[in-house]
Design a protein around this motif. Sequence first.
Motif, mmCIF file in Angstrom:
data_model
loop_
_atom_site.group_PDB
_atom_site.id
_atom_site.type_symbol
_atom_site.label_atom_id
_atom_site.label_comp_id
_atom_site.label_asym_id
_atom_site.label_seq_id
_atom_site.Cartn_x
_atom_site.Cartn_y
_atom_site.Cartn_z
ATOM 1 N N LEU A 382 44.186 37.961 32.464
ATOM 2 C CA LEU A 382 43.782 38.727 31.282
ATOM 3 C C LEU A 382 42.448 39.428 31.502
ATOM 4 O O LEU A 382 42.290 40.612 31.172
ATOM 5 C CB LEU A 382 43.703 37.810 30.063
ATOM 6 N N LEU A 383 41.487 38.723 32.061
ATOM 7 C CA LEU A 383 40.164 39.306 32.289
ATOM 8 C C LEU A 383 40.214 40.407 33.347
ATOM 9 O O LEU A 383 39.525 41.426 33.228
ATOM 10 C CB LEU A 383 39.170 38.222 32.694
ATOM 11 N N ASN A 384 41.043 40.223 34.370
ATOM 12 C CA ASN A 384 41.144 41.229 35.431
ATOM 13 C C ASN A 384 41.796 42.515 34.945
ATOM 14 O O ASN A 384 41.631 43.573 35.568
ATOM 15 C CB ASN A 384 41.927 40.672 36.624
ATOM 16 N N ASN A 385 42.552 42.432 33.857
ATOM 17 C CA ASN A 385 43.209 43.619 33.320
ATOM 18 C C ASN A 385 42.514 44.155 32.076
ATOM 19 O O ASN A 385 43.072 44.992 31.365
ATOM 20 C CB ASN A 385 44.671 43.303 33.008
ATOM 21 N N CYS A 386 41.321 43.663 31.807
ATOM 22 C CA CYS A 386 40.549 44.115 30.652
ATOM 23 C C CYS A 386 39.570 45.211 31.073
ATOM 24 O O CYS A 386 38.775 45.031 32.000
ATOM 25 C CB CYS A 386 39.782 42.925 30.055
ATOM 26 N N LEU A 387 39.634 46.351 30.394
ATOM 27 C CA LEU A 387 38.721 47.457 30.682
ATOM 28 C C LEU A 387 37.473 47.421 29.815
ATOM 29 O O LEU A 387 36.460 48.027 30.152
ATOM 30 C CB LEU A 387 39.437 48.798 30.460
ATOM 31 N N GLU A 388 37.554 46.707 28.685
ATOM 32 C CA GLU A 388 36.415 46.662 27.755
ATOM 33 C C GLU A 388 36.539 45.449 26.858
ATOM 34 O O GLU A 388 37.605 45.185 26.290
ATOM 35 C CB GLU A 388 36.390 47.935 26.907
ATOM 36 N N ARG A 389 35.446 44.688 26.756
ATOM 37 C CA ARG A 389 35.408 43.539 25.852
ATOM 38 C C ARG A 389 34.317 43.748 24.822
ATOM 39 O O ARG A 389 33.305 44.389 25.082
ATOM 40 C CB ARG A 389 35.075 42.252 26.613
#
Length: 400
Positions: A382-389
């Motif tokens: 999930l984190l590796n596919n997140c562009l913005e948090r």
Amino acid sequence: MKAPNTNLNSQVLCVQKTPLGFFPEEFNIYDFEQQIKLLREEKHQLLEGLTVEFIAQKYIETIALSTDLKILHVVVLITLSFDTNGNAQYGSFTWKRNSENIEQLIKVLQNLDTNCDKTTYICKEDNYKFYITKPNNSTWKPLQTYLRNRRNLTIEEITFPKTNSNSKNINRQESSIRGKLEQAFQNNFIKDVLLPRIFKNYLVQPFFQVAWDLDRIFTYKNNLWEFELKHKYPIDNYDFYLNIGRPNDSRCLCFGINKGQANLTAMLAKQGMNTLHLILVKPRWSDSLDPGYMFIDDDAKEKTLIIGTVLDLDKIKTIITDTKDAPTKTSFSGSKKAPYYQIPRSFFHVIGHYSDSRNILAPKIQALMDGKLNSPLTTEILLNNCLERKTHTQKNEQYT
């Protein structure tokens, strides 16, 4: 607003009141401005969800090409009302859109809860007029008139649910209507987008406290399934679990499901009808963005995960534990908080990315239904596919 003098076969008067006038006499469904006015009554999140439903339809149609999977051409609305003593009564309204056999579905709906055999209805549409009957009954009555009479209401006393203005972002509504829905559904725009909204919002919903629609119904290996495809991002509690040394906890970066929807899913599962629950995971974990970027931005497409789980009775029993309150925007009207449950991240498997072709994704979805997909969703994925948090100090508000 004076009711029109109209009938079907010169016998049955069928008057259908909507906020836009009597349909179809005063509300021209072919007029583009009228179409826009109708859809602007919806939450922008719902319109965005209709685009995702179209994608879901294509995934299932691809599986159907090479298997015994068969999509039922129905629109199903589950209703809930309460008597003066606070006792709940569920009901169902199935708009049967062709001549296919739906006895298996009707049997499930008749056994959903106590007395549902008495509150299960079949509906049909004829020249934009909707009619209602009971299973194994050949007498059809005007839908809205039938429900209005059961509530002892006059036409003037019918009131329609209002959507909170904060949940109707005009720019996002316009983006969904003009930029996506029209292009996606094309010649089926009236049949698959507009008429279902009229059926649900104006002909059935006004007479009940709550209503849920079942997104897609299909049969696979002689079993009934419900199919849902959502677009959302996880509940961003990663920093909390990281700080306590448990970043791989199944509740870390979990997903929410509306309480009413979860309870309905449990009722269906008890009747042997599992739910195929897929999610397009937004790569930008922010609710302020129009999700259209997932469909046009190449980088976003490659980071938009498609994950899924089969919500059978065992899983849904695990989910239905501690209730939490989601933001108001996730409720039907967008004006009150909607209680929700958490689906553990460990329940999900990775199917692929939105950039993958349907021919690649469909076999994996089928494997998920067969219990043969082994690609667990992890916090790292999930984190590796997140562009913005959002920052860890901001409250995540995404549970639809």
